[in-house]
Design an enzyme around this catalytic site. Structure first.
Site, PDB file in Angstrom:
ATOM      1  N   ARG A 176       0.798  -1.230   0.000  1.00 58.78           N
ATOM      2  CA  ARG A 176       0.000   0.000   0.000  1.00 58.78           C
ATOM      3  C   ARG A 176       0.825   1.273   0.000  1.00 58.78           C
ATOM      4  NH1 ARG A 176      -2.793  -4.045   1.644  1.00 58.78           N
ATOM      5  NH2 ARG A 176      -0.818  -4.596   2.597  1.00 58.78           N
ATOM      6  N   THR A 177       1.802   1.362   0.887  1.00 56.30           N
ATOM      7  CA  THR A 177       2.523   2.633   1.018  1.00 56.30           C
ATOM      8  C   THR A 177       3.271   2.945  -0.280  1.00 56.30           C
ATOM      9  OG1 THR A 177       2.745   2.121   3.362  1.00 56.30           O
ATOM     10  CG2 THR A 177       4.085   3.938   2.508  1.00 56.30           C
ATOM     11  N   LYS A 194      26.144  -4.743  -1.394  1.00 59.56           N
ATOM     12  CA  LYS A 194      27.617  -4.693  -1.389  1.00 59.56           C
ATOM     13  C   LYS A 194      28.130  -3.995  -0.130  1.00 59.56           C
ATOM     14  CE  LYS A 194      27.378  -3.735  -6.310  1.00 59.56           C
ATOM     15  NZ  LYS A 194      27.622  -2.621  -7.240  1.00 59.56           N
ATOM     16  N   ARG A 215      11.174   3.534   3.409  1.00 61.01           N
ATOM     17  CA  ARG A 215      10.813   2.613   4.501  1.00 61.01           C
ATOM     18  C   ARG A 215      12.070   1.819   4.829  1.00 61.01           C
ATOM     19  NH1 ARG A 215       5.679  -1.329   4.571  1.00 61.01           N
ATOM     20  NH2 ARG A 215       4.765   0.695   5.045  1.00 61.01           N
ATOM     21  N   HIS A 243       4.870   5.716  11.487  1.00 64.62           N
ATOM     22  CA  HIS A 243       4.413   5.621  10.092  1.00 64.62           C
ATOM     23  C   HIS A 243       3.476   6.818   9.871  1.00 64.62           C
ATOM     24  CE1 HIS A 243       3.324   4.101   6.286  1.00 64.62           C
ATOM     25  NE2 HIS A 243       2.975   2.867   6.583  1.00 64.62           N
TER      26      HIS A 243
HETATM   27  N1   CP Z   1      -0.316   0.004   5.797  1.00 62.88           N
HETATM   28  C1   CP Z   1       0.891  -0.283   5.250  1.00 62.88           C
HETATM   29  O1   CP Z   1       1.923   0.320   5.596  1.00 62.88           O
HETATM   30  O2   CP Z   1       0.844  -1.248   4.297  1.00 62.88           O
HETATM   31  P1   CP Z   1       2.083  -1.755   3.455  1.00 62.88           P
HETATM   32  O3   CP Z   1       3.025  -2.438   4.418  1.00 62.88           O
HETATM   33  O4   CP Z   1       1.513  -2.693   2.435  1.00 62.88           O
HETATM   34  O5   CP Z   1       2.740  -0.557   2.836  1.00 62.88           O
END
Ligand code: CP
Length: 315
Positions: free
Chosen positions: A54-55, A83, A104, A141
């Protein structure tokens, strides 16, 4: 209220009027459509050191809807991280290729570290490349929280005055940390439902206490289901347990099924940042109270609004 070139590392870096401004822009985009000229010629980097559906894809969709190109990796396989390249060197390098970096990373604090790298880089005469935290370890998040709050407001027409239950893995679930911080800007009651081993961390509750926010802790959903306006289920984050035996003790601890859901108010909305594993049964998907897939859809307008604001395309 200044968004241009701003890092989005913690939801605590934003004030309530700023969040509300993002929601207004998102609502505008949803209602009026996306203007493909807004980010024409811009490039959005998506550096995903950890899995995401999603993100990463909603940021990609949002960027493309506004005319930006995207440059990305999904997993470090195939990158020079294999590496031994450090996060600093990767950020220093890719900042040459893109106008904003969404990342992320498995380490708590990695987004702040990356933001410091591009801030320092800007002192050497380069443009500041903002860092957007798409999830840093078990920490935060923030853009998930933006779409979560937007979803709450969209379904309940307000955030103030609501009672919300956050259920599941509140220890390792970074979405519940950011959401708690954001709810502290509103007049809400928070019900934390988790086994003792996975309750909301003390650093989050001490923040709420300092702000005078009402919260209670519970071990069973049944204790809160009849009164809450939102239930925010979360997955037990298997990958963050240092010991798999500890995970096995709590896996499957909560299960929202049709029978349990029937005890909730008809106006209650069931949310989940997703992915789900077994904490919501499939027969719940068609219930009018279920909102998790629409919630994931709200990621596109909210992230589009945020990108447009931090790249100065809207004010
Ligand atoms: N909600 C969320 O962060 O989903 P993903 O891990 O799929 O990005």
């Amino acid at each position: 209220m200044e968004f241009v070139n701003r890092d989005v590392v913690s939801i605590k870096d934003f004030a309530r009027p700023e969040l509300e401004h993002i929601f207004e822009k998102a609502e505008d985009m949803e209602k009026k459509g996306y203007d493909k000229s807004l980010l024409k010629g811009k490039k959005v980097g998506l550096l995903f050191y950890e899995p995401s559906t999603r993100t990463r894809m909603s940021f990609d969709s949002a960027a493309q809807a506004l005319g930006a190109g995207t440059i990305w990796f999904a997993g470090v396989e195939g990158t020079s991280v294999m590496k031994g390249e450090t996060l600093k060197d990767t950020i220093e390098t890719v900042a040459n290729y893109m106008d904003v970096i969404v990342m992320r990373h498995p380490f708590d604090g990695s987004a702040r570290w990356a933001a410091d790298v591009t801030t320092k880089r800007a002192t050497r005469g380069f443009n500041k490349v903002p860092i957007v935290n798409g999830g840093d370890g078990k920490n935060e998040h923030p853009t998930q929280t933006m779409l979560d709050l937007y979803s709450v407001q969209k379904t309940q027409r307000r955030v103030d005055g609501l009672e919300l239950a956050l259920v599941g893995d509140l220890k390792y679930g970074r979405t519940t940390h950011s959401l708690s911080y954001a709810l502290s800007m509103f007049d809400t009651k928070i019900r934390y439902v988790a086994p003792d081993a996975l309750q909301i961390p003390e650093h989050v509750t001490s923040f709420l206490k300092r702000k005078g926010i009402a919260f209670t802790k519970h071990s069973r959903i049944e204790e809160v289901i009849e009164t809450v306006d939102i239930i925010y289920m979360t997955r037990i984050q298997k990958e963050r347990f240092p010991d798999e035996n500890e995970y096995n003790k709590v896996k499957g601890v909560y299960r929202m099924d049709k029978k349990l859901l029937s005890r909730a108010k008809p106006t209650m909305r069931l949310m989940h940042p997703l992915p789900r594993v077994d904490e919501i049964t499939l027969d719940v998907d068609d219930d009018q109270r279920s909102y998790y897939f629409q919630q994931a859809g709200n990621g596109v307008p909210v992230r589009a609004a945020l990108l447009a604001l931090i790249m100065g395309a809207v004010r």
